[in-house]
Scaffold this active site. Structure first.
Site, mmCIF file in Angstrom:
data_model
loop_
_atom_site.group_PDB
_atom_site.id
_atom_site.type_symbol
_atom_site.label_atom_id
_atom_site.label_comp_id
_atom_site.label_asym_id
_atom_site.label_seq_id
_atom_site.Cartn_x
_atom_site.Cartn_y
_atom_site.Cartn_z
ATOM 1 N N GLY A 45 0.660 -1.341 -0.076
ATOM 2 C CA GLY A 45 -0.059 -0.074 -0.184
ATOM 3 C C GLY A 45 0.705 1.172 -0.027
ATOM 4 O O GLY A 45 0.034 2.043 -0.433
ATOM 5 N N ASP A 101 0.878 3.205 3.966
ATOM 6 C CA ASP A 101 -0.127 4.032 3.695
ATOM 7 C C ASP A 101 -1.477 4.039 5.043
ATOM 8 O O ASP A 101 -1.922 5.448 4.639
ATOM 9 C CB ASP A 101 -0.770 3.391 2.773
ATOM 10 C CG ASP A 101 -1.356 2.170 2.769
ATOM 11 O OD1 ASP A 101 -1.322 1.515 3.617
ATOM 12 O OD2 ASP A 101 -1.953 1.355 2.028
ATOM 13 N N ASP A 104 -4.053 1.453 10.891
ATOM 14 C CA ASP A 104 -5.390 0.942 11.480
ATOM 15 C C ASP A 104 -5.519 1.007 13.234
ATOM 16 O O ASP A 104 -5.628 1.190 14.118
ATOM 17 C CB ASP A 104 -6.085 0.254 10.137
ATOM 18 C CG ASP A 104 -7.833 0.124 10.746
ATOM 19 O OD1 ASP A 104 -8.167 0.032 10.346
ATOM 20 O OD2 ASP A 104 -7.610 -1.437 9.918
HETATM 21 C C1 PRP Z 1 -2.372 -1.945 5.225
HETATM 22 C C2 PRP Z 1 -1.688 -1.404 5.483
HETATM 23 C C3 PRP Z 1 -1.173 -1.197 6.174
HETATM 24 C C4 PRP Z 1 -1.681 -2.159 7.113
HETATM 25 C C5 PRP Z 1 -2.596 -1.598 8.204
HETATM 26 O O1 PRP Z 1 -2.342 -3.229 4.752
HETATM 27 O O2 PRP Z 1 -0.980 -1.140 4.239
HETATM 28 O O3 PRP Z 1 -0.067 -1.967 6.247
HETATM 29 O O4 PRP Z 1 -3.246 -2.506 6.832
HETATM 30 O O5 PRP Z 1 -3.857 -2.522 9.724
HETATM 31 P P1 PRP Z 1 -3.078 -2.364 11.015
HETATM 32 O O6 PRP Z 1 -3.351 -0.888 11.345
HETATM 33 O O7 PRP Z 1 -4.812 -3.174 11.162
HETATM 34 O O8 PRP Z 1 -2.286 -3.325 10.849
HETATM 35 P P2 PRP Z 1 -3.044 -4.594 3.667
HETATM 36 O O9 PRP Z 1 -3.325 -5.971 4.711
HETATM 37 O O10 PRP Z 1 -3.786 -4.036 3.339
HETATM 38 O O11 PRP Z 1 -2.114 -4.345 2.602
HETATM 39 P P3 PRP Z 1 -1.811 -3.887 1.394
HETATM 40 O O12 PRP Z 1 -0.604 -3.106 1.906
HETATM 41 O O13 PRP Z 1 -0.690 -5.119 1.112
HETATM 42 O O14 PRP Z 1 -2.774 -3.839 1.061
#
Ligand code: PRP
Length: 190
Positions: A45, A101, A104
């Protein structure tokens, strides 16, 4: 098919993004001036944010990548594992700036930061494009962030839904039909 047709509304425009990145890049430049540091982008991301960000930082830096893979393709962050790390010599004794990115639940950055510290990083700071504090389940705050947003599922500027929409140049909310279509047709249909 044009992705814009799936967008309900733009939450953060391209010009708002660029202004925020200018501000954050200036903070980072001041913080690291005279310090050898590495920007560690958490894939996938952060690729769009990291590439815009580093081009606005006019001091020496190195760039490394870290892979995280989550299970499931929904709108909730789920279990994940670290799939690859920078080389040991890119971590040990270095000042690292983790770039992601979105912050959360906080599980990803907390786990990744702990792993880098375990491997001998001298300092690990964090910089996120979006911060959703309402979703936090572990106590972690970003050192720097571009935007704080409410608890809405957003895509664009690197953020995906079911692998798509990362290439939208703004942050947007998708139309409800997109999620309904996805659950009706299954992940293979995007
Ligand atoms: C998303 C984002 C963060 C993570 C945040 O990654 O890029 O790394 O989730 O979430 P959290 O704070 O709840 O841990 P994702 O797993 O969607 O992978 P990507 O970046 O490949 O889309």
């Amino acid at each position: 098919m044009n992705l814009q047709g799936d967008v309900e509304r733009i939450l953060i425009s391209e010009s708002e993004i660029q202004a925020a990145i200018d501000r954050v890049a200036a903070e980072i430049t001041t913080r690291y001036d005279g310090v050898e540091f590495t920007v560690v982008a958490v894939l996938k991301g952060s690729c769009v944010f990291a590439s815009d960000l580093i081009r606005r930082i006019p001091i020496p830096l190195e760039l490394a990548f870290l892979g995280v893979s989550s299970y499931g393709a929904g709108t909730e962050s789920s279990d994940f594992r670290i799939t690859f790390l920078p080389n040991g010599n890119e971590i040990k004794g270095r000042h690292l700036l983790l770039v992601d990115d979105i912050l959360d639940t906080g599980r990803t950055l907390q786990r990744v930061r702990a792993e880098l510290e375990l491997r001998g990083a001298r300092e690990v700071r964090t910089c996120v494009f979006l911060d959703k504090p309402a979703r936090r389940v572990v106590p972690i705050q970003p050192d720097t962030r571009c935007f704080e947003i409410e608890d809405k599922f957003v895509v664009g500027y690197g953020l995906d839904f079911a692998g798509r929409y990362r290439n939208l140049p703004y942050v947007a909310v998708l139309r409800a039909e997109v999620f309904a279509r996805h659950s009706r047709l299954g992940p293979a249909a995007g």
